[in-house]
Design a protein around this motif. Structure first.
Motif, PDB file in Angstrom:
ATOM      1  N   GLU A 307      12.216 -49.139 -41.339  1.00 23.34           N
ATOM      2  CA  GLU A 307      13.636 -49.479 -41.208  1.00 23.34           C
ATOM      3  C   GLU A 307      13.893 -50.929 -41.602  1.00 23.34           C
ATOM      4  OE1 GLU A 307      15.145 -46.273 -37.865  1.00 23.34           O
ATOM      5  OE2 GLU A 307      14.514 -48.259 -37.180  1.00 23.34           O
ATOM      6  N   ILE A 308      12.991 -51.817 -41.217  1.00 16.11           N
ATOM      7  CA  ILE A 308      13.127 -53.217 -41.631  1.00 16.11           C
ATOM      8  C   ILE A 308      13.050 -53.314 -43.152  1.00 16.11           C
ATOM      9  CG2 ILE A 308      12.032 -55.490 -41.556  1.00 16.11           C
ATOM     10  CD1 ILE A 308      11.063 -54.751 -38.709  1.00 16.11           C
ATOM     11  N   VAL A 312      15.686 -55.039 -45.761  1.00 15.78           N
ATOM     12  CA  VAL A 312      15.241 -56.157 -46.598  1.00 15.78           C
ATOM     13  C   VAL A 312      15.626 -55.941 -48.053  1.00 15.78           C
ATOM     14  CG1 VAL A 312      13.131 -57.181 -47.577  1.00 15.78           C
ATOM     15  CG2 VAL A 312      13.392 -56.992 -45.099  1.00 15.78           C
ATOM     16  N   ALA A 313      15.661 -54.684 -48.487  1.00 19.00           N
ATOM     17  CA  ALA A 313      15.955 -54.382 -49.888  1.00 19.00           C
ATOM     18  C   ALA A 313      17.343 -53.795 -50.098  1.00 19.00           C
ATOM     19  CB  ALA A 313      14.904 -53.403 -50.427  1.00 19.00           C
ATOM     20  N   VAL A 337       9.684 -60.362 -44.719  1.00 20.80           N
ATOM     21  CA  VAL A 337       9.264 -60.141 -46.104  1.00 20.80           C
ATOM     22  C   VAL A 337       7.816 -60.577 -46.296  1.00 20.80           C
ATOM     23  CG1 VAL A 337       9.724 -60.710 -48.514  1.00 20.80           C
ATOM     24  CG2 VAL A 337      11.628 -60.461 -46.914  1.00 20.80           C
ATOM     25  N   ARG A 338       7.466 -61.698 -45.701  1.00 21.53           N
ATOM     26  CA  ARG A 338       6.141 -62.282 -45.891  1.00 21.53           C
ATOM     27  C   ARG A 338       5.122 -61.796 -44.857  1.00 21.53           C
ATOM     28  NH1 ARG A 338       7.707 -67.090 -45.995  1.00 21.53           N
ATOM     29  NH2 ARG A 338       7.220 -67.828 -43.897  1.00 21.53           N
ATOM     30  N   PRO A 348      14.403 -55.612 -55.374  1.00 24.36           N
ATOM     31  CA  PRO A 348      14.622 -57.037 -55.117  1.00 24.36           C
ATOM     32  C   PRO A 348      14.834 -57.313 -53.626  1.00 24.36           C
ATOM     33  CG  PRO A 348      16.600 -56.031 -56.033  1.00 24.36           C
ATOM     34  CD  PRO A 348      15.528 -54.993 -56.105  1.00 24.36           C
ATOM     35  N   VAL A 349      14.464 -58.493 -53.199  1.00 27.32           N
ATOM     36  CA  VAL A 349      14.630 -58.903 -51.804  1.00 27.32           C
ATOM     37  C   VAL A 349      16.051 -59.410 -51.609  1.00 27.32           C
ATOM     38  CG1 VAL A 349      13.863 -60.471 -50.000  1.00 27.32           C
ATOM     39  CG2 VAL A 349      12.189 -59.477 -51.580  1.00 27.32           C
ATOM     40  N   THR A 350      16.827 -58.722 -50.782  1.00 29.18           N
ATOM     41  CA  THR A 350      18.212 -59.119 -50.525  1.00 29.18           C
ATOM     42  C   THR A 350      18.407 -59.748 -49.156  1.00 29.18           C
ATOM     43  OG1 THR A 350      18.753 -56.929 -49.649  1.00 29.18           O
ATOM     44  CG2 THR A 350      19.052 -57.249 -52.010  1.00 29.18           C
ATOM     45  N   ASN A 351      17.495 -59.533 -48.241  1.00 26.94           N
ATOM     46  CA  ASN A 351      17.634 -59.996 -46.866  1.00 26.94           C
ATOM     47  C   ASN A 351      16.254 -60.317 -46.284  1.00 26.94           C
ATOM     48  OD1 ASN A 351      20.575 -59.575 -46.126  1.00 26.94           O
ATOM     49  ND2 ASN A 351      20.088 -57.518 -46.880  1.00 26.94           N
TER      50      ASN A 351
END
Length: 416
Positions: A307-308, A312-313, A337-338, A348-351
Motif C-alpha cells: 500500500e505504501i 509512493v508512485a 522510498v529508500r 516515477p517517485v511522486t511521494n
C-alpha cells in the motif's frame, strides 16, 4: 538516524491552481484509548491559543456530532475572510475502542505479548534497524521490556524476603510461605500501578504490542476498521458530490500511530475509487510524527509495504510527512522510498514530500527547555499551536488557504 530531513520526490504532482476555500479533513488519531474526547478538546484549546497569539479573530467551531456507530466525530470550522482562511469540516475517524480493548485484556497476556514481540525483534535484527533510524525511539521500544525485567526482579526479591521471614520468624511451612511470598511480590507490583501509569508504562507497552501484532498480520479487528474508514470516506465524498459541494482539498491526516493508519486508509480509498484525484490531485495526505517503520519494516508486513508502494508512485495525491528530531517517538530521516526497498517497477517517485517540523523554531526557548525531556508532550507538538510563526504550522495546513503541496514548498505566513 539519517541526517537528511528534507526530500522532494522527482515526479511530485503539479500544483492545482487557486486557493482553498472549502476543505474537508479526515483525521486519524494515534494509539490512544481516550481519543474520542482528547482530540476535540486539544483542537479547540489550541486553535483558541493560536488566534490569541497571532492576533487573529476567533473562528467559529460547530458542536461535535458523533455518528450512531460511534466511529466518526464531526464538526466544522468557519472560514476566516481576514486571513483568507478556508471553511474546513472535520471527520475524526475513531478506533479508540480497539485500543481500550487492548488495555482491558489481562495484564499477564499483555506482558507475554510484549516479551514475545521484543525478543523476536531483537532476534531478527529489527531492533538494531530501529536504533539506527532513531536511538531515542529504540529506547522507547525497549523501555517496557526493561521495566518488566526490573519488576520481575523486584517482585522476586520481595517475595523471597517475605518467604524467608515467615520461615525463620514464624516457622511457616513452605506450602504456606511460598504462596505468601508470591502474593507479596504481586502486591508490590500492584502498589506501583499509579506510578507505572504516570510513567506511561502500559501505554507504551500496549502501543508496541499493537504495532508488532499489526506487522505480523494478527489484527483482524484493525483490518476491518480500515475497511470501514475507507467506506466512510467514499460515502462522505459521494454525499458532498450529491449535494453539489465543491471541495478544493480533501485531506487525510494522521498523527503518531494514526499516521500509518491514514496511509493504509488512503491507499484503500484510491484503490476503490479509480476516478478520485484523476482530473486534479486535490487529495492530500498529511502524516505527522509517524512510527511507520515499526510496522512497515517487519518481514511479514507485505500488505502494508504494498500500500505504501502504491502511494509512493501515485500521481493522484500529494503526500507530505513532517518529522522532528526533537520528538522521541518518530523516525526523522526515514524515507519509505529508500528504507523500505520498494520495487516501483520503473514507475516515477511522486511521494512523499519529507520535511522537518523544526520545533525549535516554532517554540519559544523557554517552552522548549521545559518540554524537551517530556517525550509525550514533544510528540504532541505536531498538533499544538505555534508560539512563533514558522514553516511548520498545523493550523495553517488544515485551516489556511494554501493547499498542502504549496504549504510545504512555499509557505505563506498568514497575517491578520
Amino acid at each position: 538516524m539519517s541526517s537528511t530531513l528534507s526530500y522532494t520526490p522527482p515526479a511530485l504532482p503539479e500544483a492545482v491552481p487557486g486557493p482553498v476555500r472549502r476543505r474537508h479533513v479526515f483525521y486519524v488519531p494515534g494509539y490512544d484509548p481516550g481519543a474520542g474526547s482528547r482530540y476535540r478538546m486539544l483542537f479547540v484549546r489550541e486553535l483558541t491559543r493560536y488566534a490569541k497569539r497571532f492576533a487573529e479573530p476567533k473562528r467559529q467551531i460547530s458542536r461535535a456530532v458523533t455518528s450512531p456507530d460511534g466511529l466518526v466525530q464531526s464538526w466544522s470550522v468557519a472560514a476566516l475572510p481576514e486571513t483568507q482562511g478556508a471553511e474546513t469540516s472535520y471527520d475524526v475517524l475513531l478506533w479508540d475502542d480497539l485500543v481500550a480493548r487492548d488495555f482491558a485484556r489481562w495484564r499477564v497476556i499483555s506482558v507475554l505479548l510484549l516479551v514475545a514481540g521484543t525478543l523476536q525483534t531483537i532476534a531478527n535484527g529489527l531492533m538494531v534497524r530501529f536504533y539506527r533510524l532513531n536511538w531515542k525511539y529504540g529506547n522507547v521500544i525497549l523501555y517496557p521490556f526493561v521495566m518488566v525485567i526490573l519488576l520481575c526482579l523486584g517482585a522476586s526479591l520481595v517475595g523471597a524476603l517475605v518467604q524467608a521471614g515467615l520461615d525463620s520468624s514464624l516457622g511457616w511451612p513452605p506450602w504456606a510461605s511460598i504462596p505468601a511470598g508470591i502474593l507479596a511480590g504481586l502486591g508490590m507490583v500492584a502498589a506501583l500501578e499509579a506510578l507505572l501509569n504516570r510513567a506511561f508504562f502500559w501505554q507504551l507497552l500496549n502501543d508496541w504490542v499493537f504495532n508488532w501484532q499489526h506487522g505480523q498480520g494478527w489484527r483482524p479487528d484493525y483490518e476491518a476498521r480500515l475497511d470501514r474508514f475507507a467506506d466512510h470516506i467514499l460515502a462522505r465524498l459521494a454525499g458532498f458530490a450529491a449535494e453539489g459541494t465543491r471541495l478544493d482539498e480533501i485531506m487525510v491526516l494522521g498523527h503518531s500511530t494514526g499516521a500509518l493508519t491514514a496511509v493504509e486508509v488512503t491507499a484503500r480509498v484510491l484503490a476503490r475509487d479509480p476516478d478520485l484525484g484523476r482530473a486534479a490531485p486535490n487529495l492530500s495526505l498529511l502524516t505527522l510524527g509517524s512510527g511507520m517503520p515499526l510496522v512497515a519494516l517487519q518481514p511479514r508486513a507485505v500488505r502494508v509495504r504494498e500500500e505504501i508502494k502504491r502511494l509512493v508512485a501515485s500521481p493522484r495525491l500529494v503526500w507530505a510527512e513532517y518529522q522532528a528530531p526533537q520528538d522521541w517517538m518518530n523516525f526523522p530521516g526515514f524515507n519509505p522510498v529508500r528504507h523500505l526497498g520498494l520495487d516501483l517497477e520503473g514507475a516515477p517517485v511522486t511521494n512523499p514530500l519529507l520535511r522537518s517540523a523544526k520545533f525549535r523554531e516554532v517554540m519559544t526557548t523557554e517552552t522548549y527547555m521545559k518540554v524537551r525531556r517530556r517525550p509525550f508532550r514533544m510528540h504532541f507538538q505536531f498538533l499544538v499551536a505555534n508560539e512563533v510563526r514558522g514553516d511548520y504550522d498545523f493550523f495553517a495546513m488544515t485551516l489556511g488557504p494554501q493547499r498542502l503541496r504549496e504549504r510545504v514548498l512555499a509557505p505563506v505566513h498568514p497575517t491578520a
